[in-house]
Design a protein around this motif. Structure first.
Motif, PDB file in Angstrom:
ATOM      1  N   ARG A 177      54.271  63.700  21.449  1.00  0.00           N
ATOM      2  CA  ARG A 177      53.603  62.391  21.510  1.00  0.00           C
ATOM      3  C   ARG A 177      54.631  61.260  21.536  1.00  0.00           C
ATOM      4  N   TRP A 179      54.944  58.508  24.594  1.00  0.00           N
ATOM      5  CA  TRP A 179      54.700  57.079  24.438  1.00  0.00           C
ATOM      6  C   TRP A 179      55.967  56.235  24.599  1.00  0.00           C
ATOM      7  N   ASN A 180      57.141  56.863  24.457  1.00  0.00           N
ATOM      8  CA  ASN A 180      58.378  56.072  24.427  1.00  0.00           C
ATOM      9  C   ASN A 180      59.410  56.492  25.466  1.00  0.00           C
ATOM     10  N   ALA A 238      47.353  52.642  25.570  1.00  0.00           N
ATOM     11  CA  ALA A 238      48.740  52.437  25.136  1.00  0.00           C
ATOM     12  C   ALA A 238      48.885  51.143  24.348  1.00  0.00           C
TER      13      ALA A 238
END
Length: 432
Positions: free
Chosen positions: A38, A42-43, A223
């Motif tokens: 995850r 997301w990064n 997001a």
């Protein structure tokens, strides 16, 4: 089915959705892999050092986990980051080829089937505009779509995580405009049994509006917005509720059924001024309104080619619908207080933008607290994309992964009572 270390990756997580805090305990290996996946998702692009800082895991644990994820094909070393002291940091990303999923969104007026990769890119799409597709036709279309995706090499079948199905609850039970008697066959079909004749892949099922919310959560505004209510504009009107990064179904699975929310019709005859929202706002209700004024529309894209009179009628209907959506949005905001209310679905984007303009105008005139209103980022394929996201969420341990989807069946037999309006037919639509 994809496997990792001999165990199916379709697991029930040891953590609540959205938890990005890792554990250094040896008993939490699956949880820690989920945290790393995850965090990368997301990064990305992100270095191992940054992963350790964001996850709370030791650098050694991060090194072990990322090595395994690379070996399993879920993560790739994308590039080296230069310009800093010491050795260039190697940045990690989710491998688009790491896994694939197929999703189908079936409604009362269409079928959309998509194949997506591990980062949510649609690799292939099959779409049919068809009113009241019967079960046998649906399963035949699914069988053919799987063959087509294989032939076009849109998916790597050895890394196919499963098939997601986004389908309205009470399909064939709730009367809709122009619905043929044969459509009631959906009331008795065993979807999982029928799919077992086609494939041994996991089948994940959810409501179409909830699936659209899942897709938005994973690949759209999710997001930035972690709690939202999704109003799904299709042949009917549905809703999906996302709280703190996870879809919420409620005790009996009907959370988000905004179509039953009462709204006021001030110009209606006495005794008919309070109606369910779904009986006054949906694509089929819009088509019915236009047909009564001599304008025949049978599919969403035809709304974009209306003549001047048709556009004027469309604008009139959108203004009226906006009043009811604004009223519903205020109720949602007061009851749930989400970060935002999102509107999406089958309505063309430019027309949806016009509707949102009128909704915001209506909200600006109301003295009560109002939530933020946004157009959902996903296109008309929102339900199908959300359906494909379901097996992908399990494969990649995303926050939206819901083990109940592996056993869920569409709701049946307990639909709230409908008034007569949804069953209205017109000569133009009866012939469809």
């Amino acid at each position: 089915m994809i496997s990792s270390g001999g165990n199916d990756i379709l697991i029930q997580f040891l953590t609540a959705p959205g938890d990005l805090a890792g554990s250094n305990s040896g008993l939490a290996a699956s949880h820690n892999q989920a945290v790393i996946l995850r965090t990368i998702r997301w990064n990305a692009p992100i270095s191992r050092t940054e992963l350790a800082l964001r996850s709370g895991l030791s650098k050694q644990a991060v090194a072990r986990i990322t090595e395994k994820l690379i070996d399993d094909g879920f993560v790739v070393e994308a590039r080296r980051r230069y310009g800093m002291r010491g050795q260039p940091a190697i940045e990690l990303e989710i491998n688009p080829e790491g896994c694939f999923a197929v999703g189908a969104g079936i409604g009362r007026d269409h079928l959309t089937i998509v194949a997506i990769d591990a980062v949510g890119t649609i690799r292939d799409r099959i779409h049919r505009e068809e009113r009241y597709m019967l079960p046998d036709d649906f399963f035949a279309a699914m069988k053919e779509a799987l063959k087509t995706f294989r032939r076009r090499r849109a998916i790597d079948e050895t890394r196919l995580a499963g098939i997601g199905i986004a389908i309205p609850d009470w399909l064939g039970e709730i009367p809709f405009i122009g619905m043929p008697p044969a459509y009631k066959l959906w009331r008795s079909v065993d979807i999982r049994e029928r799919f077992s004749r086609l494939t041994d892949l996991p089948i994940l099922i959810d409501n179409d509006a909830t699936a659209a919310a899942i897709g938005e959560l994973s690949y759209g505004l999710g997001a930035e917005i972690r709690s939202f209510f999704y109003i799904f504009f299709g042949s009917g009107l549905g809703g999906g509720l996302v709280l703190d990064g996870a879809c919420y179904h409620g005790t009996t699975g009907i959370s988000g059924e905004i179509g039953w929310l009462p709204v006021t019709l001030p110009d209606a005859p006495a005794g008919e001024r309070i109606q369910p929202l779904g009986q006054v706002v949906s694509l089929f209700i819009l088509y019915d309104f236009l047909a009564k004024h001599g304008v025949v529309v049978t599919r969403p894209q035809e709304l974009l080619t209306l003549d001047a009179r048709g556009k004027a009628l469309l604008g009139q209907w959108l203004r009226g619908a906006a009043q009811h959506i604004a009223e519903a949005a205020i109720d949602i905001g007061l009851l749930i207080n989400p970060d935002a209310v999102l509107i999406g679905g089958r309505i063309p984007v430019t027309i949806l933008d016009e509707l949102l303009l009128y909704v915001r105008e209506a909200l600006s005139r109301d003295p009560r607290p109002t939530p933020r209103i946004h157009r959902a980022a996903a296109s008309e394929d929102a339900a199908a994309l959300g359906a494909a996201t379901m097996p992908l969420s399990h494969a990649l341990r995303l926050e939206s992964a819901d083990p109940a989807q592996l056993t869920r069946a569409p709701l049946r037999g307990s639909a709230p009572r409908l008034e007569r309006r949804l069953a209205i037919t017109t000569p133009e639509q009866t012939s469809l």
